[in-house]
Design an enzyme around this catalytic site. Structure first.
Site, PDB file in Angstrom:
ATOM      1  CG  ASP A  16      -1.611   1.320   1.451  1.00  0.00           C
ATOM      2  OD1 ASP A  16      -2.561   1.589   0.703  1.00  0.00           O
ATOM      3  OD2 ASP A  16      -1.220   2.076   2.362  1.00  0.00           O
ATOM      4  CG  ASP A 115      -4.123   3.227  -2.399  1.00  0.00           C
ATOM      5  OD1 ASP A 115      -4.908   2.331  -2.769  1.00  0.00           O
ATOM      6  OD2 ASP A 115      -4.289   3.878  -1.357  1.00  0.00           O
ATOM      7  CD  GLU A 116      -4.670  -1.541  -0.171  1.00  0.00           C
ATOM      8  OE1 GLU A 116      -4.991  -0.842   0.793  1.00  0.00           O
ATOM      9  OE2 GLU A 116      -5.104  -2.706  -0.353  1.00  0.00           O
TER      10      GLU A 116
END
Length: 419
Positions: A16, A115-116
């Protein structure tokens, strides 16, 4: 106790990017997201605009977080207020899988969100050494190449990696969980909504059943959970034991597919007629996505959030219809009923719509005598094709041209925000 010997013990990691939008903004502006107070705000010219991301120092000192309004941010000259460059942020996001691909094959990578990412390190020990060493190198590369700090969770499957990230890794930078850690680290978790995959409504239902911790869930009767939740009950039970048999690239919660849309309005909508305009636009988008997947749904949900100027609050209600649909006007009719039934007259600031209990469209019985139904399906398909080819505003309903409409303005945005 569960016999884990029969379940896969893979080397899965979930990475993340910390405060992704704020980290991207910091990299572009030459700031340090871990030291500077940064707020990425959707529109600096409107005081009611929301914060899309805040750097850790800003969160810590002033409790500013995603969803905070611009006017709620303290007047501190050391705070950097930055409008988003969404196109740039998305381009940066696409570089992350490319970096991971230097260590693992592309089929071992699953992009979960902007974002992951999940990635499997199984079999890479001979190339890069132990998992911990490889993850440290990846985290270093992200900072060195893109100025993006990250946190990582690792575990024997994707669920465990995600839980390790959310419940420990985001605080420490890195956390690895094994099946042996479940009673000590996972079962004490409470409230239940802190567990990935459990929302507020599911939490309330479980609380009503006397289940308050993940440990309570793990030790509940499986038959009782299945009777209450169906397939989801089986998933909840096994997830409480850390079991996840999904393959890389598959949805993490099988069977929980839905189509929905949520929108924070740029101003308070004081008139019900104005709310219905946006409602119709959103139903159009939800119906389109449902049709494009050749699905139809029976349960339609409407969420309304009231203005903070009127003490906030709102409602979330669902209605199940007899026959599954993906028709815009049918979905809109149900949403309109829910609005008229539960809206208490206060100004509206947020709207969300979803359609669930999906089934394949070809399984829906189209009456041979209902020519209108078939005509509507053909009309919907034609409109979808025009929008796909020429853009979302190539064909609009007249309401979108009124002051209340948001479709035209939002079509100029990237990810719902300025590009």
């Amino acid at each position: 106790m569960m016999d884990y010997s029969e379940f896969p013990d893979q080397q899965i990691a979930c990475i993340d990017i910390r405060s992704f939008y704020a980290s991207c903004a910091a990299a572009i502006e030459g700031l340090d997201v871990m030291r500077d107070m940064i707020a990425v705000v959707s529109n600096l010219s409107q005081k009611g605009s929301v914060v899309l991301a805040a750097s850790p120092p800003l969160k810590s000192k002033y409790k500013v977080k995603t969803g905070t309004r611009l006017y709620e941010i303290p007047n501190d000259p050391s705070i950097y207020l930055i409008e988003p460059q969404m196109e740039m942020y998305l381009n940066i996001s696409m570089e992350i899988p490319k970096l991971l691909n230097q260590y693992v094959p592309m089929e071992a990578i699953h992009v979960y969100s902007v974002d992951e990412c999940f990635f499997s390190l199984a079999g890479t020990e001979r190339l890069w050494g132990p998992m911990e060493q490889t993850i440290e190198r990846i985290r270093y590369n992200l900072v060195d190449q893109f100025q993006l700090p990250s946190a990582v969770g690792a575990g024997p499957n994707r669920l465990m990696a995600k839980l390790a990230l959310d419940l420990e890794g985001k605080k420490t930078g890195y956390a690895k969980w094994t099946y042996k850690d479940i009673p000590k680290k996972l079962w004490p978790v409470s409230p239940l909504s802190k567990m990935w995959g459990i929302g507020k409504r599911t939490e309330k239902t479980l609380n009503d059943m006397g289940i308050y911790t993940v440990g309570d869930l793990a030790n509940a009767e499986l038959s009782r959970l299945e009777k209450k939740f169906g397939v989801l009950g089986n998933q909840l039970y096994h997830h409480a034991w850390g079991i996840d048999l999904s393959k890389m690239g598959a949805p993490l919660l099988e069977g929980q597919v839905s189509y929905g849309k949520s929108q924070i309005l740029m101003r308070d909508y004081n008139k019900v007629a104005e709310v219905k305009v946006v409602l119709l636009e959103m139903c159009e988008e939800v119906a389109r996505r449902t049709r494009e997947s050749n699905k139809a749904g029976r349960t339609i949900s409407l969420g309304i959030g009231y203005s903070k100027n009127m003490l906030g609050g709102g409602f979330y209600r669902s209605r199940t219809i007899y026959e599954a649909t993906n028709d815009t006007m049918q979905i809109y009719a149900v949403c309109k009923e829910l609005l008229e039934e539960f809206h208490d007259g206060r100004p509206v600031r947020q709207i969300s719509i979803s359609i669930t209990k999906l089934e394949d469209e070809h399984s829906v019985q189209l009456s041979l005598f209902d020519e209108q139904k078939w005509r509507n399906r053909q009309l919907g398909t034609a409109m979808d094709q025009i929008r796909t080819r020429y853009g979302s505003t190539a064909i609009l309903r007249a309401v979108s041209l009124t002051d209340a409409g948001t479709a035209i303005k939002r079509s100029r945005l990237v990810g719902g925000h300025k590009g």
